[in-house]
Design a protein around this motif. Structure first.
Motif, PDB file in Angstrom:
ATOM      1  N   SER A 107       0.839  -1.204   0.000  1.00 17.74           N
ATOM      2  CA  SER A 107       0.000   0.000   0.000  1.00 17.74           C
ATOM      3  C   SER A 107       0.869   1.246   0.000  1.00 17.74           C
ATOM      4  CB  SER A 107      -1.009   0.002   1.150  1.00 17.74           C
ATOM      5  OG  SER A 107      -0.458  -0.504   2.322  1.00 17.74           O
ATOM      6  N   ASP A 206      -6.889   4.252   5.006  1.00 22.80           N
ATOM      7  CA  ASP A 206      -5.858   3.216   4.942  1.00 22.80           C
ATOM      8  C   ASP A 206      -6.219   2.136   5.964  1.00 22.80           C
ATOM      9  OD1 ASP A 206      -3.591   1.681   5.166  1.00 22.80           O
ATOM     10  OD2 ASP A 206      -2.198   3.373   5.300  1.00 22.80           O
ATOM     11  N   TYR A 209      -4.976  -2.696   8.672  1.00 21.58           N
ATOM     12  CA  TYR A 209      -5.184  -3.667   9.749  1.00 21.58           C
ATOM     13  C   TYR A 209      -6.646  -4.109   9.854  1.00 21.58           C
ATOM     14  CZ  TYR A 209      -0.552  -2.029  10.837  1.00 21.58           C
ATOM     15  OH  TYR A 209       0.783  -1.713  10.735  1.00 21.58           O
ATOM     16  N   THR A 236      -3.773  -4.025   2.373  1.00 16.82           N
ATOM     17  CA  THR A 236      -2.450  -4.623   2.171  1.00 16.82           C
ATOM     18  C   THR A 236      -2.466  -6.121   2.413  1.00 16.82           C
ATOM     19  OG1 THR A 236      -0.141  -4.549   2.850  1.00 16.82           O
ATOM     20  CG2 THR A 236      -1.748  -4.172   4.577  1.00 16.82           C
ATOM     21  N   SER A 238       0.388  -7.270   3.579  1.00 21.50           N
ATOM     22  CA  SER A 238       1.575  -7.350   4.442  1.00 21.50           C
ATOM     23  C   SER A 238       1.250  -7.741   5.877  1.00 21.50           C
ATOM     24  CB  SER A 238       2.279  -5.986   4.490  1.00 21.50           C
ATOM     25  OG  SER A 238       2.733  -5.613   3.234  1.00 21.50           O
ATOM     26  N   ARG A 247       5.556  -7.427  -1.141  1.00 24.98           N
ATOM     27  CA  ARG A 247       5.046  -6.115  -1.515  1.00 24.98           C
ATOM     28  C   ARG A 247       3.766  -6.226  -2.349  1.00 24.98           C
ATOM     29  NH1 ARG A 247       5.487  -4.166   1.585  1.00 24.98           N
ATOM     30  NH2 ARG A 247       5.562  -2.017   0.928  1.00 24.98           N
TER      31      ARG A 247
HETATM   32  C1  LIG Z   1      -1.231   2.072   8.370  1.00 34.15           C
HETATM   33  C2  LIG Z   1      -0.285   1.466   7.405  1.00 34.15           C
HETATM   34  N1  LIG Z   1      -0.439   1.696   6.115  1.00 34.15           N
HETATM   35  C3  LIG Z   1       0.376   1.160   5.193  1.00 34.15           C
HETATM   36  C4  LIG Z   1       1.433   0.370   5.567  1.00 34.15           C
HETATM   37  C5  LIG Z   1       2.352  -0.143   4.502  1.00 34.15           C
HETATM   38  O1  LIG Z   1       1.981  -1.397   4.137  1.00 34.15           O
HETATM   39  P1  LIG Z   1       2.587  -2.097   2.865  1.00 34.15           P
HETATM   40  O2  LIG Z   1       3.508  -3.144   3.370  1.00 34.15           O
HETATM   41  O3  LIG Z   1       1.391  -2.664   2.162  1.00 34.15           O
HETATM   42  O4  LIG Z   1       3.292  -1.075   2.025  1.00 34.15           O
HETATM   43  C6  LIG Z   1       1.659   0.096   6.910  1.00 34.15           C
HETATM   44  C7  LIG Z   1       2.804  -0.728   7.326  1.00 34.15           C
HETATM   45  O5  LIG Z   1       3.170  -0.846   8.445  1.00 34.15           O
HETATM   46  C8  LIG Z   1       0.776   0.662   7.848  1.00 34.15           C
HETATM   47  O6  LIG Z   1       0.958   0.457   9.159  1.00 34.15           O
END
Ligand SMILES: Cc1ncc(COP(=O)(O)O)c(C=O)c1O
Length: 382
Positions: A107, A206, A209, A236, A238, A247
């Motif tokens: 993201s 965003d 989580y 995401t 991730s 990624r």
């Molecule tokens: C709130 C938030 N947005 C985006 C990201 C980035 O995630 P990505 O690994 O998809 O780039 C993180 C990563 O810790 C995050 O905590």
């Protein structure tokens, strides 16, 4: 024999040459403090307990790993630049229009693409005081001005944000739940924020989580994207899907925003192994359920134990807990971090987020969380 020209006396006196200046980056770029991720190593410790980057406690699904490996012999091929299969499956899973999904290399890439699309010099980008660091860093990379709104009890304050909207505001970024505080905005509060924004301002929700949240009044953003032309939801792979190293992220957008992001992104911005592993991770609902259940169990346990030690364990809707270390610096967050490091545990320092008295601890496996609590108990006692 080659002439050693350099050693011959020159028959003329050279003109003084102005030393050509090196390449000059665009104004403001050298003011950016680069993002520093969570630490991953402790010298002399072979397998530290890594709780600094909100990675998954359980690791990836075995099916995702198999899908990744299965592509090893095909890496000379370009990936499907339109990520069609993944977008189709995501759309089915979440009840969305696949044409309005844009995939990215995490993201993080989508945050940057949104900024490149809608903000530039003279514009302002709004976020919450302790919002995810990439919002302010990304804003600076496009020459726009980051504007941080104060929070109330470490929670995004809708009124403070709306008070700071000006005719220059182009985007508002809200991590929901927020990293690193763990707090979240209810669906009603998010809708109130959206209602107060001019239609020209993009609200980027965003929801990195979202899969961990177990609150009745929460909504990751789909409902707002569906009824507005200026709301984008970011997700995401991730976090709960445990593919941070590959990624992979995605955005659900109004059609016009998806169109702009697709023009801007690289044609093959998501790798083939990431697409394949992402599809397999989505299909492995059992593994995702186990990850959620593990978090549901060990997050409240960890908060209770840390509170019982006299630490401030802030409520969290994500897979991490912000811990406050009130009192004298000898027993502050820095000292606690060193103490944990000495015992092979890596938490995240919070000074870069303006929370120098805090550490952020990702929720890991049972044995890891017990080790952290044992170490914190020894720290507090000492
Ligand atoms: C709130 C938030 N947005 C985006 C990201 C980035 O995630 P990505 O690994 O998809 O780039 C993180 C990563 O810790 C995050 O905590």
């Amino acid at each position: 024999m080659p002439l050693a020209l350099g050693r011959l006396p020159l028959p003329w006196k050279p003109e003084p040459v102005a030393i050509a200046p090196g390449p000059t980056p665009r104004p403001g770029l050298l003011d950016i403090a680069p993002y520093v991720g969570g630490e991953a190593k402790i010298v002399g410790v072979e397998r530290p307990i890594r709780l600094a980057s909100n990675e998954s406690a359980l690791g990836p699904s075995a099916k995702a790993v198999a899908a990744y490996r299965a592509l090893a012999g095909e890496i000379h091929r370009y990936p499907d630049g339109s990520a069609e299969e993944l977008r189709t499956v995501l759309a089915q899973r979440h009840g969305l229009d696949p044409a309005r999904i844009v995939c990215g290399a995490g993201s993080d890439e989508l945050i940057t693409l949104l900024l490149r699309s809608y903000a530039g010099p003279g514009d302002e980008v709004l976020y919450s005081r302790h919002g995810f660091l990439m919002y302010s860093i990304g804003t600076q990379t496009v020459g726009a001005t980051p504007v941080a709104a104060p929070e109330r009890e470490l929670t995004t304050d809708v009124d403070a944000l709306l008070e700071r909207v000006t005719h220059r505001t182009r985007l508002v970024f809200i991590a929901n739940p927020n990293n690193p505080t763990g707090t979240y905005l209810s669906a009603a509060e998010m809708a109130r924020l959206h209602a107060g924004l001019p239609p020209s301002v993009v609200l980027a929700i965003d929801a990195a989580y979202a899969e961990f949240v177990n609150r009745n009044d929460y909504e990751p953003g789909v409902a707002l994207v569906d009824r507005a032309d200026n709301v984008v939801m970011l997700r995401t792979f991730s976090k709960i899907y445990a593919l941070a190293g590959l990624r992979l992220g995605w955005a659900y957008c109004p059609p016009a925003v998806a169109d702009v992001l697709n023009r801007l992104r690289g044609p093959f911005n998501v790798s083939a192994p990431a697409l394949a592993a992402g599809l397999a991770a989505l299909a492995d609902v059992e593994h995702t359920r186990a990850a959620r259940e593990s978090n549901d169990r060990w997050l409240p346990w960890f908060r209770d134990q840390a509170s019982a030690l006299g630490l401030t364990a802030y409520p969290s809707a994500g897979n991490f807990v912000l811990l406050g270390f009130p009192g004298d610096p000898a027993h502050g967050a820095d000292a606690a971090c060193r103490f944990l490091n000495d015992r092979g545990i890596i938490p995240r320092r919070m000074a870069s987020y303006g929370l120098p008295d805090c550490l952020r601890i990702t929720i890991g496996r049972e044995a890891e969380m017990r080790s952290v609590i044992d170490a914190l108990a020894a720290f507090v006692a000492g």
